[in-house]
Design an enzyme around this catalytic site. Structure first.
Site, PDB file in Angstrom:
ATOM      1  N   GLU A  99       0.841  -1.195   0.000  1.00  0.00           N
ATOM      2  CA  GLU A  99       0.000   0.000   0.000  1.00  0.00           C
ATOM      3  C   GLU A  99       0.878   1.247   0.000  1.00  0.00           C
ATOM      4  OE1 GLU A  99      -2.374   1.550  -0.827  1.00  0.00           O
ATOM      5  OE2 GLU A  99      -4.026   1.499   0.593  1.00  0.00           O
ATOM      6  N   ASP A 100       0.365   2.321  -0.566  1.00  0.00           N
ATOM      7  CA  ASP A 100       1.117   3.580  -0.548  1.00  0.00           C
ATOM      8  C   ASP A 100       1.000   4.273   0.807  1.00  0.00           C
ATOM      9  OD1 ASP A 100      -1.571   4.131  -0.931  1.00  0.00           O
ATOM     10  OD2 ASP A 100      -1.272   5.549  -2.566  1.00  0.00           O
ATOM     11  N   ASP A 103      -4.359   5.712   5.872  1.00  0.00           N
ATOM     12  CA  ASP A 103      -4.920   6.925   6.471  1.00  0.00           C
ATOM     13  C   ASP A 103      -5.928   6.487   7.530  1.00  0.00           C
ATOM     14  OD1 ASP A 103      -5.832   9.460   6.959  1.00  0.00           O
ATOM     15  OD2 ASP A 103      -6.642   9.825   4.980  1.00  0.00           O
ATOM     16  N   GLY A 105      -7.411   3.593   7.479  1.00  0.00           N
ATOM     17  CA  GLY A 105      -7.258   2.147   7.629  1.00  0.00           C
ATOM     18  C   GLY A 105      -8.365   1.349   6.944  1.00  0.00           C
ATOM     19  N   THR A 107      -9.276   1.120   3.724  1.00  0.00           N
ATOM     20  CA  THR A 107      -8.868   0.444   2.492  1.00  0.00           C
ATOM     21  C   THR A 107      -8.072  -0.817   2.803  1.00  0.00           C
ATOM     22  OG1 THR A 107      -8.778   2.557   1.342  1.00  0.00           O
ATOM     23  CG2 THR A 107      -7.574   0.726   0.331  1.00  0.00           C
TER      24      THR A 107
HETATM   25  P1  IMP Z   1      -7.719   4.943   3.996  1.00  0.00           P
HETATM   26  O1  IMP Z   1      -8.710   3.950   3.477  1.00  0.00           O
HETATM   27  O2  IMP Z   1      -8.392   6.103   4.674  1.00  0.00           O
HETATM   28  O3  IMP Z   1      -6.656   4.314   4.878  1.00  0.00           O
HETATM   29  O4  IMP Z   1      -7.020   5.592   2.769  1.00  0.00           O
HETATM   30  C1  IMP Z   1      -6.188   4.857   1.987  1.00  0.00           C
HETATM   31  C2  IMP Z   1      -6.164   5.349   0.563  1.00  0.00           C
HETATM   32  O5  IMP Z   1      -6.548   6.700   0.411  1.00  0.00           O
HETATM   33  C3  IMP Z   1      -4.739   5.261   0.080  1.00  0.00           C
HETATM   34  O6  IMP Z   1      -4.573   4.049  -0.597  1.00  0.00           O
HETATM   35  C4  IMP Z   1      -4.591   6.452  -0.816  1.00  0.00           C
HETATM   36  O7  IMP Z   1      -4.908   6.066  -2.136  1.00  0.00           O
HETATM   37  C5  IMP Z   1      -5.622   7.435  -0.335  1.00  0.00           C
HETATM   38  N1  IMP Z   1      -5.002   8.452   0.557  1.00  0.00           N
HETATM   39  C6  IMP Z   1      -5.111   8.525   1.889  1.00  0.00           C
HETATM   40  N2  IMP Z   1      -4.420   9.567   2.391  1.00  0.00           N
HETATM   41  C7  IMP Z   1      -3.855  10.158   1.325  1.00  0.00           C
HETATM   42  C8  IMP Z   1      -2.976  11.294   1.188  1.00  0.00           C
HETATM   43  O8  IMP Z   1      -2.571  11.974   2.133  1.00  0.00           O
HETATM   44  N3  IMP Z   1      -2.593  11.584  -0.090  1.00  0.00           N
HETATM   45  C9  IMP Z   1      -3.006  10.868  -1.185  1.00  0.00           C
HETATM   46  N4  IMP Z   1      -3.806   9.801  -1.090  1.00  0.00           N
HETATM   47  C10 IMP Z   1      -4.230   9.452   0.147  1.00  0.00           C
HETATM   48 MG    MG Z   2      -4.128   3.847  -2.440  1.00  0.00          MG
END
Ligand code: IMP
Ligand code: MG
Length: 179
Positions: A99-100, A103, A105, A107
């Site tokens: 994963e990149d 944020d 969590g 995803t």
């Molecule tokens: P989560 O599901 O909130 O953990 O977000 C994960 C996904 O949101 C990552 O795989 C990114 O593609 C995108 N993402 C979350 N935070 C950022 C950020 O600061 N910059 C760019 N993409 C983000």
């Molecule tokens: Mg992503």
């Protein structure tokens, strides 16, 4: 509003990213020696990290990709949707999800659950970036490149509305926060 490209503050330099990716690749190579793990990259954001990580690994390994979406602009929509599934059969395989950034969590939890349903031998997670102040996780992340503050970041594969992925380091997009 000024152009996003003019509002960047370097958070992690290209050299620091490259050094950390090599460290993680060496650690993964050591841990999975003789195992031929399959990397599962999460599109689109992790494609550059995947490519660099895989090239820095010195053991046999395979790769496949999964695509999900939960974001528009700098906002998470709170639900994860599957856009493209993996094609590989991961039954009885050692899976490493790449994963990149983690944020909220959401995803990574969605994809981890989905991989585990397929009966792999093991599932581990590597993320380049983690926002520990935001992420709610009830499982371990085996490799974290860098823990970062809860700001929106771009570069090294991460985008703002599909752009800025080609920056070589990681940058904060600060001026857009007050939009
Ligand atoms: P989560 O599901 O909130 O953990 O977000 C994960 C996904 O949101 C990552 O795989 C990114 O593609 C995108 N993402 C979350 N935070 C950022 C950020 O600061 N910059 C760019 N993409 C983000
Ligand atoms: Mg992503």
């Amino acid at each position: 509003m000024a152009e996003p490209r003019e509002n960047l503050n370097e958070l992690i330099s290209e050299a620091a990213v490259n050094k950390r990716v090599k460290e993680i690749a060496a650690d993964i190579s050591q841990k999975y020696n003789d195992e031929t793990p399959i990397l599962i990259g999460i599109l689109n954001g992790s494609f550059i990290f995947c490519a660099d990580l895989m090239r820095a690994m010195d053991i046999d390994c395979e790769i496949d990709f999964i695509k999900v979406s939960s974001y528009t602009g700098t906002e998470s929509k709170g639900t994860v949707r599957l856009r493209k599934d993996i094609s590989a059969d991961i039954t009885n395989r050692h899976v490493i999800i790449v994963e990149d950034i983690i944020d909220s969590g959401l995803t990574i939890k969605f994809i981890r659950d989905r991989m585990q349903e397929a009966g792999p031998k093991s599932v581990a997670i590597v993320t380049l970036l983690l926002k520990p102040d935001i992420a709610k996780l009830d499982f371990d992340i085996e490799w974290v490149g860098f823990e970062i503050p809860p700001d929106f970041v771009v570069g090294y594969g991460l985008d703002y509305d599909q752009k800025l992925r080609n920056l070589k380091g990681v940058y904060c997009l600060e001026a857009l926060e007050s939009e």
